[in-house]
Design an enzyme around this catalytic site. Structure first.
Site, PDB file in Angstrom:
ATOM      1  N   GLU A   1      -0.684   8.528  11.186  1.00 61.16           N
ATOM      2  CA  GLU A   1      -2.015   7.999  11.505  1.00 61.16           C
ATOM      3  C   GLU A   1      -2.851   8.970  12.321  1.00 61.16           C
ATOM      4  O   GLU A   1      -4.079   8.807  12.400  1.00 61.16           O
ATOM      5  CB  GLU A   1      -1.866   6.662  12.231  1.00 61.16           C
ATOM      6  CG  GLU A   1      -1.312   5.568  11.319  1.00 61.16           C
ATOM      7  CD  GLU A   1      -0.946   4.292  12.051  1.00 61.16           C
ATOM      8  OE1 GLU A   1      -0.915   3.230  11.400  1.00 61.16           O
ATOM      9  OE2 GLU A   1      -0.676   4.360  13.271  1.00 61.16           O
TER      10      GLU A   1
ATOM     11  N   ASP B   1      -4.880   1.955   2.033  1.00 54.35           N
ATOM     12  CA  ASP B   1      -5.205   1.291   3.297  1.00 54.35           C
ATOM     13  C   ASP B   1      -5.798   2.305   4.276  1.00 54.35           C
ATOM     14  O   ASP B   1      -6.769   2.023   4.986  1.00 54.35           O
ATOM     15  CB  ASP B   1      -3.966   0.617   3.891  1.00 54.35           C
ATOM     16  CG  ASP B   1      -2.756   1.547   3.974  1.00 54.35           C
ATOM     17  OD1 ASP B   1      -2.701   2.563   3.243  1.00 54.35           O
ATOM     18  OD2 ASP B   1      -1.839   1.255   4.761  1.00 54.35           O
TER      19      ASP B   1
ATOM     20  N   HIS C   1       0.873  -1.181   0.000  1.00 52.85           N
ATOM     21  CA  HIS C   1       0.000   0.000   0.000  1.00 52.85           C
ATOM     22  C   HIS C   1       0.909   1.230   0.000  1.00 52.85           C
ATOM     23  O   HIS C   1       1.202   1.820   1.037  1.00 52.85           O
ATOM     24  CB  HIS C   1      -0.916  -0.002   1.222  1.00 52.85           C
ATOM     25  CG  HIS C   1      -2.215  -0.686   0.989  1.00 52.85           C
ATOM     26  ND1 HIS C   1      -3.145  -0.233   0.072  1.00 52.85           N
ATOM     27  CD2 HIS C   1      -2.753  -1.809   1.540  1.00 52.85           C
ATOM     28  CE1 HIS C   1      -4.187  -1.037   0.074  1.00 52.85           C
ATOM     29  NE2 HIS C   1      -3.979  -2.005   0.948  1.00 52.85           N
TER      30      HIS C   1
ATOM     31  N   TYR D   1      -7.734   8.797 -17.292  1.00 49.50           N
ATOM     32  CA  TYR D   1      -8.454   9.499 -16.240  1.00 49.50           C
ATOM     33  C   TYR D   1      -8.656  10.945 -16.675  1.00 49.50           C
ATOM     34  O   TYR D   1      -7.686  11.614 -17.029  1.00 49.50           O
ATOM     35  CB  TYR D   1      -7.657   9.490 -14.930  1.00 49.50           C
ATOM     36  CG  TYR D   1      -7.251   8.126 -14.445  1.00 49.50           C
ATOM     37  CD1 TYR D   1      -8.045   7.429 -13.549  1.00 49.50           C
ATOM     38  CD2 TYR D   1      -6.074   7.534 -14.883  1.00 49.50           C
ATOM     39  CE1 TYR D   1      -7.672   6.170 -13.087  1.00 49.50           C
ATOM     40  CE2 TYR D   1      -5.690   6.281 -14.442  1.00 49.50           C
ATOM     41  CZ  TYR D   1      -6.499   5.599 -13.542  1.00 49.50           C
ATOM     42  OH  TYR D   1      -6.128   4.359 -13.104  1.00 49.50           O
TER      43      TYR D   1
END
Length: 454
Positions: free
Chosen positions: A430, A152, A147, A356
């Protein structure tokens, strides 16, 4: 092909207007519909679910899955949504998962929140205690998997948002649709048919924006900046569109000592590369809209004394405007074929199905979203420069009746230099996860409470 600057004269004004509008939103007082008490509750719920988001993220990071192969991830997501009492669909767009949360108050508005689930064929070098050692099949070959782009974190954040809003179901006047999307990064295996959709296109083809019809969609992307606790946004063009292309140059094979007896596709290819560079430097007004043309692979020949028959090149085009995108594609074809023809060779240009469009935040939805971001982050929503990377969130935005807003969640890692997305060293802070969860939940709740977009 005729060369003219007329089509670009409006572009500087367009970007200037977008910047001025964004600046006005940034300076405006928080005009969100969500009451302060509910905003405070969202913050409390985001903090409460943080340990679970971190645990989900680390588990997913240790068990990454390549595009279109997100079976374990989808199973975890679906089980979580079902445990929250949602109606859940699986296998959407391949391995995608969709959860539907119906609020306890009357309301017809449907808001969608989207996260992508796939990982990349990258060998991890972070040294994290939960670093990936996984391998997967990438176009038939075994590859390490990581990842390396934060998906994630995206998945874990949206799982957290689902838990937050499910706990506030009685306060929701409408419906929230949670979209967990596979294959944002492209494909990991050859399709049965070249034009088979994947990623966002496949989910749209499977009706993810319908039944019930979505009124607005929101998404985020983790990045090494801005600072943790902040989010970045732009009104109008934000992330580049991307078009992959291939060029096959065909000459005539001959001995390396007698190039005049053949047609040298290697020399023609070198000239084509130089010509492609002039599209950006000499043909397009890049002071108005940035554009990038890059050749990433060139293959031809197998001996030092043989001039080969063919050379194959792979490249990408990055643009921030669909009109410019179409024009640049025509110039790539014209440049390659004309230069090859002048050398006595032949060039065939084809554009990949892996494409894209530019990600653009519409002014109407931004007018609602930016004050909410400011309120949710304590005034830490900042304007960011154009991003030359691409996102297939733009495919949802192309559905003209479904406006979409996308923003960047700043999360430079603690205690180590920030690494770019797709790097084997990529990691994120995080502590940014509850910030992103609160921002997404606030955008959804505010859209449900607000008046219809004008």
């Amino acid at each position: 092909m005729p060369m003219t600057d007329v089509s670009w004269r409006r572009k500087p004004a367009r970007l200037a207007v977008a910047a001025a509008v964004a600046g006005g939103f940034a300076c405006a007082a928080a005009a969100q519909a969500i009451p302060p008490a509910q905003l405070q509750e969202l913050g409390q719920r985001a903090d409460a679910v943080k340990p679970r988001m971190v645990a989900w993220r680390r588990d997913l990071h240790q068990h990454p899955e390549l595009s279109g192969q997100e079976l374990r991830t989808a199973k975890i997501v679906a089980a979580h949504l079902r445990a929250l009492g949602m109606a859940v669909k699986t296998g959407v767009g391949g391995t995608g998962v969709v959860g539907l949360l119906k609020g306890g108050l009357p309301g017809a508005t449907v808001v969608a929140l989207r996260a992508d689930m796939d990982a990349l064929p990258v060998k991890e070098h972070t040294g994290l205690p939960f670093a990936s050692t996984a391998v997967g099949r990438n176009f038939g070959k075994e590859s390490p998997v990581m990842h390396a782009c934060g998906h994630d974190g995206h998945t874990a954040i949206l799982m957290g948002v689902a838990e937050m809003l499910a706990g506030m179901r009685a306060q929701l006047p409408g419906t929230v649709k949670f979209i967990f999307q596979p294959a944002e990064e492209g494909r990991s295996e050859h399709p049965k048919h070249e034009d088979d959709p994947f990623g966002a296109k496949a989910m749209i083809a499977d009706g993810v924006l319908d039944d019930p019809k979505v009124d607005a969609i929101y998404g985020l992307h983790l990045a090494p900046g801005p600072a943790t606790g902040s989010v970045g946004y732009r009104v109008g063009p934000m992330m580049a569109g991307a078009d992959g292309f291939s060029i096959k140059v065909t000459g005539r094979q001959t001995h390396g000592s007698r190039p005049w007896d053949g047609v040298d596709p290697i020399t023609a290819s070198a000239q084509i590369i130089n010509g492609l560079n002039t599209i950006v430097s000499r043909q397009l007004n890049i002071t108005a809209v940035p554009t990038v043309v890059s050749i990433g692979a060139i293959n031809g020949g197998n001996r030092e004394n043989i001039i080969p028959d063919t050379v194959d090149m792979l490249g990408t085009l990055r643009t921030f405007d669909n009109q410019l995108r179409d024009d640049a594609k025509k110039r790539i074809v014209h440049t390659a074929t004309a230069i090859a023809d002048a050398s006595g060779a032949k060039a065939e240009v084809s554009f990949s199905a892996v494409s894209y469009p530019p990600t653009e935040n519409p002014a109407e939805l931004s007018r609602q979203a930016v004050p909410v971001l400011q309120a949710a982050t304590g005034g830490k929503a900042v304007q960011i420069p154009l991003v030359s990377g691409s996102e297939d969130f733009s495919d949802y935005q192309l559905q003209l009746k479904v406006p979409g807003f996308f923003f960047i969640l700043g999360a430079p890692p603690k205690g180590r230099p920030p690494a770019p997305n797709h790097s084997p060293l990529f990691d994120f802070d995080e502590d940014a996860m509850p910030v992103g969860a609160k921002a997404l939940a606030a955008l959804a709740l505010d859209r449900l409470l607000a008046q219809p977009l004008r």
